[in-house]
Design a protein around this motif. Structure first.
Motif, short mmCIF file in Angstrom:
data_model
loop_
_atom_site.label_atom_id
_atom_site.label_comp_id
_atom_site.label_asym_id
_atom_site.label_seq_id
_atom_site.Cartn_x
_atom_site.Cartn_y
_atom_site.Cartn_z
N ALA A 269 0.96 -1.40 -0.01
CA ALA A 269 -0.17 0.46 0.05
C ALA A 269 0.90 0.96 -0.23
CB ALA A 269 -1.06 0.14 1.39
N TRP A 270 2.09 1.44 0.47
CA TRP A 270 3.03 2.09 0.13
C TRP A 270 3.70 2.70 -0.47
CZ3 TRP A 270 0.57 0.18 5.10
CH2 TRP A 270 -0.32 0.78 4.97
N SER A 271 4.06 1.35 -1.38
CA SER A 271 5.48 0.81 -2.31
C SER A 271 6.23 2.01 -3.29
CB SER A 271 5.37 -0.27 -2.77
OG SER A 271 3.92 -0.29 -3.94
N TRP A 272 4.90 3.27 -3.60
CA TRP A 272 5.01 4.32 -4.19
C TRP A 272 5.63 5.50 -3.74
CZ3 TRP A 272 3.01 8.34 -0.97
CH2 TRP A 272 1.95 8.13 -0.17
N LEU A 273 6.32 5.32 -2.27
CA LEU A 273 7.30 6.16 -1.70
C LEU A 273 8.48 5.35 -1.54
CD1 LEU A 273 5.88 7.19 1.69
CD2 LEU A 273 6.81 8.25 -0.34
N ASN A 274 8.89 4.22 -2.33
CA ASN A 274 10.02 3.05 -2.64
C ASN A 274 11.03 4.10 -3.00
OD1 ASN A 274 9.11 0.90 -0.37
ND2 ASN A 274 8.84 -0.67 -2.60
N TYR A 275 10.94 5.04 -4.55
CA TYR A 275 11.61 6.05 -5.08
C TYR A 275 12.97 6.89 -4.07
CZ TYR A 275 9.47 9.70 -4.63
OH TYR A 275 8.50 11.65 -4.01
N LYS A 276 12.36 7.45 -2.72
CA LYS A 276 13.28 7.56 -1.68
C LYS A 276 14.33 7.34 -0.89
CE LYS A 276 10.81 11.25 -0.30
NZ LYS A 276 11.72 12.60 -1.22
N PRO A 277 15.54 7.58 -0.82
CA PRO A 277 16.25 6.34 0.06
C PRO A 277 16.20 6.69 1.68
CG PRO A 277 16.98 7.98 -2.02
CD PRO A 277 16.07 7.90 -2.01
N VAL A 278 15.47 8.12 1.64
CA VAL A 278 15.27 8.01 3.23
C VAL A 278 13.82 6.97 3.08
CG1 VAL A 278 13.46 9.69 2.56
CG2 VAL A 278 14.86 9.44 5.12
N TYR A 279 13.06 6.18 2.70
CA TYR A 279 11.77 5.66 3.46
C TYR A 279 12.61 4.16 3.03
CZ TYR A 279 7.66 4.00 3.24
OH TYR A 279 5.81 3.14 3.64
N SER A 280 13.11 3.80 2.17
CA SER A 280 13.22 2.23 1.73
C SER A 280 14.85 2.11 1.42
CB SER A 280 13.21 2.05 -0.13
OG SER A 280 13.22 0.73 -0.37
N ASP A 281 15.64 1.81 2.36
CA ASP A 281 16.86 1.09 2.14
C ASP A 281 17.24 -0.15 1.56
OD1 ASP A 281 16.20 -0.69 4.07
OD2 ASP A 281 17.35 0.53 6.15
N SER A 282 18.50 0.04 1.87
CA SER A 282 19.34 -1.56 0.93
C SER A 282 18.25 -2.57 1.49
CB SER A 282 20.01 -1.59 1.41
OG SER A 282 20.48 -1.55 2.96
N MET A 283 17.81 -2.64 2.62
CA MET A 283 16.42 -3.97 2.82
C MET A 283 15.39 -3.57 2.83
SD MET A 283 18.85 -6.08 4.22
CE MET A 283 17.72 -6.89 5.09
N GLY A 284 14.98 -2.43 2.07
CA GLY A 284 12.99 -2.36 2.00
C GLY A 284 12.77 -1.45 3.16
N MET A 285 13.42 -1.03 4.69
CA MET A 285 12.52 -0.43 5.11
C MET A 285 12.80 0.90 5.31
SD MET A 285 10.78 -3.21 6.24
CE MET A 285 10.06 -2.02 8.75
N PRO A 286 12.23 2.00 6.22
CA PRO A 286 12.31 3.21 6.39
C PRO A 286 13.55 3.22 7.00
CG PRO A 286 10.16 2.24 6.66
CD PRO A 286 11.08 1.54 6.55
N ASN A 287 13.91 4.75 7.06
CA ASN A 287 15.62 5.17 7.92
C ASN A 287 15.05 5.31 8.78
OD1 ASN A 287 17.58 7.40 8.55
ND2 ASN A 287 18.24 6.46 6.58
N ARG A 288 16.45 4.97 9.79
CA ARG A 288 16.32 4.83 11.13
C ARG A 288 16.08 6.28 12.07
NH1 ARG A 288 15.32 0.11 14.25
NH2 ARG A 288 15.30 -2.12 13.28
N ARG A 289 16.33 6.63 11.54
CA ARG A 289 17.00 8.06 11.78
C ARG A 289 15.93 9.12 11.54
NH1 ARG A 289 21.65 11.26 10.61
NH2 ARG A 289 22.00 10.18 8.78
N ALA A 290 15.59 8.83 10.11
CA ALA A 290 13.38 9.54 10.52
C ALA A 290 12.77 9.93 9.93
CB ALA A 290 14.33 9.54 8.53
N PHE A 291 12.87 8.35 10.92
CA PHE A 291 11.56 7.82 11.50
C PHE A 291 11.39 6.78 12.87
CE2 PHE A 291 11.55 7.68 6.83
CZ PHE A 291 10.68 8.90 6.70
N PRO A 292 12.58 7.49 13.83
CA PRO A 292 12.45 6.75 15.08
C PRO A 292 10.64 5.62 15.19
CG PRO A 292 13.15 9.10 14.90
CD PRO A 292 12.50 9.35 14.07
N GLU A 293 10.12 6.81 15.65
CA GLU A 293 8.62 6.29 16.44
C GLU A 293 8.06 5.21 15.19
OE1 GLU A 293 8.93 9.40 14.03
OE2 GLU A 293 9.52 11.04 15.74
N ALA A 294 8.60 5.12 13.31
CA ALA A 294 8.24 4.23 13.57
C ALA A 294 8.52 2.97 14.07
CB ALA A 294 8.33 4.08 12.21
#
Length: 631
Positions: free
Chosen positions: A10-35
């Motif tokens: 449902a949110w793969s349209w954000l995969n183009y942003k490196p801050v959202y999808s890292d090499s493991m396909g997960m959001p960046n921990r420093r940018a989104f610590p709450e998640a």
């Protein structure tokens, strides 16, 4: 072989942003610590990160999140509020100019004998719901929820019965706090049976409070025996427990049957199954389910192990206490539904629960637009303060600096050249205009709806109507996603009034109600008025439909039913036709909204009594006629 898997969700349209999808396909921990909090379920991490990123675009802070990956240079990116403008425009269009609660049948009160009672009930429910909407500031709540729904893709309403206000309260909750429990075998489109609202409370050193996690849970479950407020075994924590058993009667026989569990007043135990049943005011048959409310807080430092928001331990939980002394530990709310309404922005895919943000498809365009705006700002600086090339300076010790009134002393072969960058600035501005048009096309917001098209550029009203075609389909789809949720919300309002035993709702039967949203595009009032003026007298459309068309077109009609009554009260020609057809003065007076006059009853004709032996009566004189001839 180490090939990367491509996940579409449902949110793969954000995969183009490196801050959202890292090499493991997960959001960046420093940018989104709450998640990445330990209590957040893994399937909700991408959703919470997407909400934060979309909120950053709405508040012109996307560059701050990009700085985590792109470095400090990302902070120089210009953000001029284009995403926020698109959100505001969509919110205004999907809401319409006004919103009204309508109960079908409320405008036909008394039109038919067999439907008079249901129509009167519909009219009563419509009036009560409109009074509730005015007291609860429903238009403002709708505005709050639509802002979240359009920007983030999801909105959440939370309802509760307020004993002090004696009405259901409606509150809008950020979807980032909303955690429905959807099992592997459950249909995401169905209503969940357990819902959590959870968020972290920061540490408060002044009050000596550690960082805490608060969770409010609504759960549909079997009806259990009555519980009362109490304390746990240590006597330090408030909990709910079974009421104390009554003291045995010493005079009672030993063979007496033991007393059953304590029940909530009105509940009964089925002898065959042992299940507890309850008759709700809005159901025809007894129900075996109720909704339980739990409001608990944990110290985050005390949470250990592999747990999430749905598996927090009961030990260590501190339960809240309501104003009336009830402990919110599986408190029975005496309703058979969860008073939470989740509103998706778009129609979810089959078996899915979440909607999609209106910015999703155009987010890359907004990134390009921010980059072009940044380049335009830099180019405008060189255009306003042009770059100069100086050669052959007479005094080489002179410090050169361009400014107003500055004079350069050049030698015989000296030369001064200005670098003109205005052409590059014009191209950048054209590129920005093209990107804005591309974003409008993707979001399906034509220029006329954004207010960027001059009225003089529209060749005709028909051409403008055609240009609004994409917007019509967009708003129609968005309103379709909300229609069922709004019906559900109004149904919950009626049930909460009945559960709260409000005196105005005594004897009221719940009715299907809907929220009618006003028009969002300019309407031709003269054309609508001509249609109604010609259609109603010819019987093509009913008077009720005609008045509704006028109200939807923007005519100042506050109450359709009252407007119909005013029109009928002056329709004397129609009343004469009704009198000729029915011959009933009471029906005609009811049509005109008046009372029928009292007509005196004519006295019976009394004929004179003639004696049988009167010869004048037997033989009338010449030139006279008998009584039958006179008749």
């Amino acid at each position: 072989m180490g090939l990367r898997q491509i996940a579409i969700h449902a949110w793969s349209w954000l995969n183009y942003k490196p801050v959202y999808s890292d090499s493991m396909g997960m959001p960046n921990r420093r940018a989104f610590p709450e998640a990445q909090a330990m209590w957040v379920p893994a399937e909700d991490e991408r959703r919470l990160a997407a909400y934060k990123l979309l909120s950053a675009y709405d508040h012109n802070q996307a560059a701050e999140i990009a700085e985590v990956v792109d470095g400090a240079t990302a902070r120089d990116r210009r953000e001029f509020g284009d995403p926020s403008m698109f959100i505001d425009t969509l919110v205004a269009n999907v809401l319409g100019r006004e919103q009204k609660i309508v109960v079908p049948g409320a405008e036909q009160t008394g039109t038919a004998a067999d439907g008079a009672v249901p129509a009167a009930m519909a009219e009563r429910v419509q009036e009560l719901l409109r009074d509730w909407a005015k007291a609860e500031l429903l238009p403002m709540r709708l505005q709050q929820c639509e802002r979240k729904t359009v920007a983030l893709g999801d909105g959440v309403y939370r309802m509760a019965w307020d004993p002090a206000k004696k009405r259901p309260t409606l509150r809008v909750t950020d979807p980032g706090f909303y955690f429905p429990v959807i099992g592997e075998d459950d249909d995401g489109g169905e209503y969940p049976r357990r819902v959590h609202f959870a968020w972290e409370l920061p540490e408060d050193t002044k009050r000596g409070l550690k960082a805490r996690l608060r969770r409010i849970t609504y759960e549909l479950d079997w009806i259990r025996p009555l519980t009362v407020a109490g304390v746990d075994e240590t006597g330090t924590r408030a909990v709910r427990a079974l009421p104390p058993s009554p003291e045995p009667d010493p005079d009672a026989a030993d063979t007496a049957e033991p007393a059953g569990p304590a029940l909530t007043p009105g509940d009964t135990i089925e002898p065959a199954s042992g299940a507890i049943a309850r008759q709700y005011a809005w159901n025809d048959e007894p129900s075996y389910f109720t909704c339980y409310l739990t409001d608990a807080t944990w110290i985050i430092g005390d949470l250990k192990g592999n747990i999430d928001v749905d598996s927090l331990p009961d030990t260590g939980a501190t339960y809240a206490t309501r104003s009336d002394g009830e402990v919110l530990d599986h408190l029975d709310l005496l309703i058979d539904f969860i008073p939470v309404v989740h509103v998706p922005n778009t129609v979810p895919p089959a078996e899915e629960h979440w909607g999609q943000s209106s910015l999703a498809k155009a987010l890359q365009v907004f990134d390009e637009l921010a980059g072009s705006d940044t380049d335009s700002a830099r180019a405008s600086a060189t255009t306003g303060l042009p770059m100069l090339a100086v050669s052959g300076v007479a005094d080489t010790r002179q410090e050169l600096a361009a400014g107003p009134g500055m004079v350069f002393k050049l030698g015989d072969a000296g030369k001064l050249t200005a670098v003109d960058t205005s052409s590059a600035l014009a191209e950048l501005r054209n590129h920005v205009a093209d990107l804005k048009d591309r974003a409008s096309n993707i979001v399906r917001l034509p220029a006329v709806s954004l207010g960027t098209l001059s009225p003089s550029e529209v060749p005709s009203g028909f051409a403008m109507q055609v240009s609004l075609g994409p917007l019509d389909s967009l708003i129609g789809s968005m309103r379709l996603a909300r229609e069922h949720k709004e019906r559900l919300l109004l149904k919950f309002v009626q049930r909460l009034y009945l559960a709260g035993q409000h005196p105005d709702w005594v004897g009221v039967s719940p009715q299907e109600a809907e929220l009618v949203r006003g028009p969002y595009t300019p309407t031709d009032k003269a054309a609508v008025l001509d249609q109604v003026a010609s259609g109603v007298p010819q019987g093509v459309i009913s008077l009720e439909t005609g008045v509704r068309m006028l109200a939807d077109a923007g005519f100042p009609i506050d109450d359709i039913e009252k407007e119909i009554e005013l029109i009928q009260s002056r329709s004397f020609e129609q009343a004469r036709f009704l009198a000729d057809a029915l011959g009933n003065p009471d029906e005609v007076a009811s049509y005109l909204g008046r009372e029928a006059p009292d007509e005196p009853v004519a006295p019976a004709v009394q004929l004179p009594v003639v004696p049988a032996d009167d010869p004048a009566a037997a033989a009338p004189e010449e030139g006279q006629q008998g009584s039958r001839g006179n008749e």
